[in-house]
Each structure stands twice: as C-alpha cells, then as structure tokens.
Design a protein around this motif. Structure first.
Motif, PDB file in Angstrom:
ATOM      1  N   ASP A   1     -38.231  -7.619   0.681  1.00 25.31           N
ATOM      2  CA  ASP A   1     -38.075  -7.380   2.114  1.00 25.31           C
ATOM      3  C   ASP A   1     -37.230  -6.126   2.334  1.00 25.31           C
ATOM      4  O   ASP A   1     -36.124  -6.189   2.873  1.00 25.31           O
TER       5      ASP A   1
ATOM      6  N   LYS B   1     -38.242  -7.715  11.118  1.00 26.42           N
ATOM      7  CA  LYS B   1     -39.231  -6.938  10.381  1.00 26.42           C
ATOM      8  C   LYS B   1     -40.029  -6.072  11.360  1.00 26.42           C
ATOM      9  O   LYS B   1     -40.486  -6.560  12.389  1.00 26.42           O
TER      10      LYS B   1
ATOM     11  N   HIS C   1     -35.143  -2.875   3.209  1.00 25.45           N
ATOM     12  CA  HIS C   1     -34.474  -2.490   4.447  1.00 25.45           C
ATOM     13  C   HIS C   1     -34.752  -1.028   4.762  1.00 25.45           C
ATOM     14  O   HIS C   1     -34.984  -0.202   3.870  1.00 25.45           O
TER      15      HIS C   1
ATOM     16  N   GLY D   1     -37.636 -12.767   6.673  1.00 20.91           N
ATOM     17  CA  GLY D   1     -36.542 -12.062   7.333  1.00 20.91           C
ATOM     18  C   GLY D   1     -35.270 -12.874   7.406  1.00 20.91           C
ATOM     19  O   GLY D   1     -34.169 -12.345   7.212  1.00 20.91           O
TER      20      GLY D   1
ATOM     21  N   THR E   1     -37.335  -4.157   6.970  1.00 20.41           N
ATOM     22  CA  THR E   1     -36.360  -4.941   7.710  1.00 20.41           C
ATOM     23  C   THR E   1     -35.425  -3.983   8.428  1.00 20.41           C
ATOM     24  O   THR E   1     -34.890  -3.050   7.829  1.00 20.41           O
TER      25      THR E   1
END
Length: 379
Positions: A66, A154, A68, A266, A148
């Motif tokens: 995920d 997201k 960033h 998330g 993210t």
C-alpha cells in the motif's frame, strides 16, 4: 454494438531470464531502479542489476505494501539528484505503482497533487520498464497507480501517460513466492478479469476476450502454482494471465470488489489480493441480478462441468467456484480472521463510499447500507 476505444499498453518481452537483459530497452544515461528492500535482500534483483552494470543506476527501495505518496516523492527526489533519464520498476504492484508515478513526474515536471483522478496527468513521462515479480496486480500492463495519501486514504492516478514503455515478463522471478502470496495475487488477477468483463462502463469486446483468456489461464493454474511453486510452465501461465487481465481492466475498469477492498488495505493493512478475495463473494452476490448472464458465461471458463446447467445455476456455480478456489489456495474467507470486528463496519462502509471512481462501474449501485451489509456478511 457500442463504439469503443482500446489501448494495448506497453511493448511486451516474455521469457525465462528476460529480466537480466533490460539495458537494450532503456535509453542511454542514468537509471532509477525502484524496488523494495526485501527483494534486494533475497537477491531477486541481482540479475537485473547485473545486466545494468554498465549504467549509472540509483536504487530506491523504500517501498512498502500500500505504497504512500511519500515513496513516490522520495524516488523522484533521488532521480532528479542523479539526473536519471529513465526508470525501472521491479517487484509487485507497490514498486511498480511508485515507479509509474515517479517516471511520469520525472518526465512531465507536474506536481503530484494535480494528477490524482482520471485523465489529470496529461504530460509526458520518462521512459519506463516494468518487471513484475508476482502474477497478480497486472500493474505492469496498466495506466493506473494507487497510492495512500495521508494516514489511510487510497487515491488513484489514472492516465494513459502512466503506461510503461516496456513490460518484461520473467516467470522465474515468481517461483520463490510463498503459497499465501501466490494465492492472494492469483485471486487478485482473477478479480481484475471478472470486473473487466462485468463492468458497467467501457465494457468492450477486446477486453472481454482478454478477460476470458486471463480467467482461463489463472483458474486452471492457480492451485498447481500453489502446490508446485517451481513449475515454470504454470508460473508462466499465471504471469501471462495476470498481464492479460491488466490490459483488460485498463480499458474496462474495476468496480465494487475493489471499492470495498481498498478500505481493508488502507485501515487494516490487509494485502490487496486477500482484500479482494474477502469481498469477492459478497459483491458477486449483490450484483447477481444484473450480471447473471455474464457470470454464466464466465462459469464455463472457470469450471467446464457447469456448461450443461441453466443460466441461474451456472451463475451461482461461478460464485461458488470462485469462493472454493480462494479457499483451496489457502486464503481466509472471513474478515474476522484478519482482525476486523463488528465495531469496524461503519468505518469501512464510510470509506468504501469514497471510492467513487470504482463504485460508478458496478452493474448494480452500492449504497452505504449495502456496503455495511456486505462487510457484515463477510465477518
């Protein structure tokens, strides 16, 4: 018959060991190599980096699941400091998404805050080569980067400017995957194919053909890939299926399964493929009244023994076959198994409603009450 447009994505090179010969695909000059620290630690990047030994390569490996927005900005800063002319993204969906966004920003000079959404990135990115190490996300085929932003939200960057110049499919990179990763990423790819085939918007005959072939390859190969991880023939079929599903959903976008899966990643850091597997049965059931005939068409692809049944039985058999495949691959069927409880359902439902880019594509609308009900059913 509806009018449609279709984009085939990057030029593809496929072959065992192909990832060791990336230099001919890149222009002269320094190269930014985006990967993750774990892949470097286990030596999976060694052959690719050895093939670039005559280039000035700068490596960015601060990429997590995920990924960033900060990872993109960190990679971009490193690339600009080194004067890089091109980018390689090597890994699963996270490194490839970071590489896509960084390559676009490097070439275009745009600000990342201005390109979230559909069609907002209108400039020209730097040359980009993507090398997947999992058969699941299909990110090497797509024009999408999911990041993210802030603590948990997201956001997607969706633009043809994010397509890679080249995608390199080397099945030997996937043989060391743990069973649960093979299972989760394989189901993720199947969800891509299913949602491309059943999307409300931009469904088209070319995506349909690619989605069905992807689903055929993936459903026939998933359990063998889990049980025989060194079987290169099966691994290659999985990688091709994942790529074809990626091309399909780049043109016929994903929908409700992904919309409800994103909050699981998330907020609770559930891996993306597992998130999709957890929500797939619920969203398929919710969408059944509108998608019954399409599910019936896919049923024969996943399980040819369903061919003699009527439409309703085929469609129900398809939902059950997908659930059984995920369980056979070793994936948990319940949200409770990943630490989610009754008290989390309102948060998840609220967050799912933010995924308007995806929700608009579902064949039946998903309200907040619908989302909460589906999360509760998945507990």
């Amino acid at each position: 018959m509806s009018d449609f447009t279709f984009h085939y994505g990057p030029q593809v090179t496929s072959g065992i060991g192909a990832s060791g010969d990336l230099a001919p695909l890149l222009p002269d000059g320094p190269v930014l190599f985006v990967t993750d620290a774990n892949l470097r630690a286990i030596g999976l990047t060694d052959a690719a980096l050895a093939g670039l030994a005559e280039r000035d390569v700068v490596i960015f490996d601060d990429v997590q699941e995920d990924p960033h927005e900060a990872s993109v900005l960190g990679a971009l800063e490193l690339a600009r400091e080194a004067g890089t002319q091109s980018v390689v993204g090597f890994g699963g969906g996270s490194p490839m998404d970071v590489a896509k966004a960084a390559a676009y920003l490097l070439g275009s000079g745009d600000d990342i805050a201005d390109i979230y959404g559909v069609g907002m990135a209108e400039g020209q990115g730097a040359p980009l080569v993507l090398v997947p190490t999992t058969a699941g996300t299909g990110s090497e085929a797509t024009n999408i980067a999911i990041l993210t932003v802030g603590e948990t939200q997201k956001k997607g960057i969706v633009s043809n400017a994010l397509y890679a110049t080249h995608a390199v499919l080397d099945a030997s990179l996937t043989t060391g995957l743990p069973r649960h990763v093979t299972g989760a990423t394989g189901v993720d790819a199947m969800v891509h194919a299913i949602e491309a085939y059943t999307t409300r918007r931009l469904k088209n005959p070319i995506s349909d053909a690619l989605a069905k072939e992807a689903l055929r390859l993936l459903s026939a190969s998933l359990i063998t890939a889990c049980e025989e991880p060194d079987n290169l023939e099966v691994r290659d079929a999985m990688l091709r299926g994942s790529y074809l599903a990626g091309v399909a959903f780049s043109n016929a976008p994903c929908a409700g399964v992904h919309a409800l899966a994103y909050p699981l990643g998330g907020h609770f850091h559930v891996p993306h493929g597992l998130s999709n597997a957890l929500m797939l049965p619920q969203v398929l059931a919710h969408t059944m009244p509108a998608a019954r005939e399409l599910y019936a068409e896919l049923a024969e692809v996943v399980d040819p023994t369903l061919a003699s049944l009527g439409t309703q039985a085929k469609a129900q058999g398809f939902v059950e076959a997908m659930r059984d495949l995920a369980i056979a691959a070793g994936l948990s069927p319940r949200l409770a198994d990943v630490g989610i409880s009754q008290g989390d359902l309102d948060l998840l439902a609220d967050e799912a409603m933010l995924q308007t880019r995806l929700l608009q594509n579902n064949m039946i609308d998903i309200t907040r009450d619908d989302a909460r009900r589906m999360y509760e059913a998945a507990l």
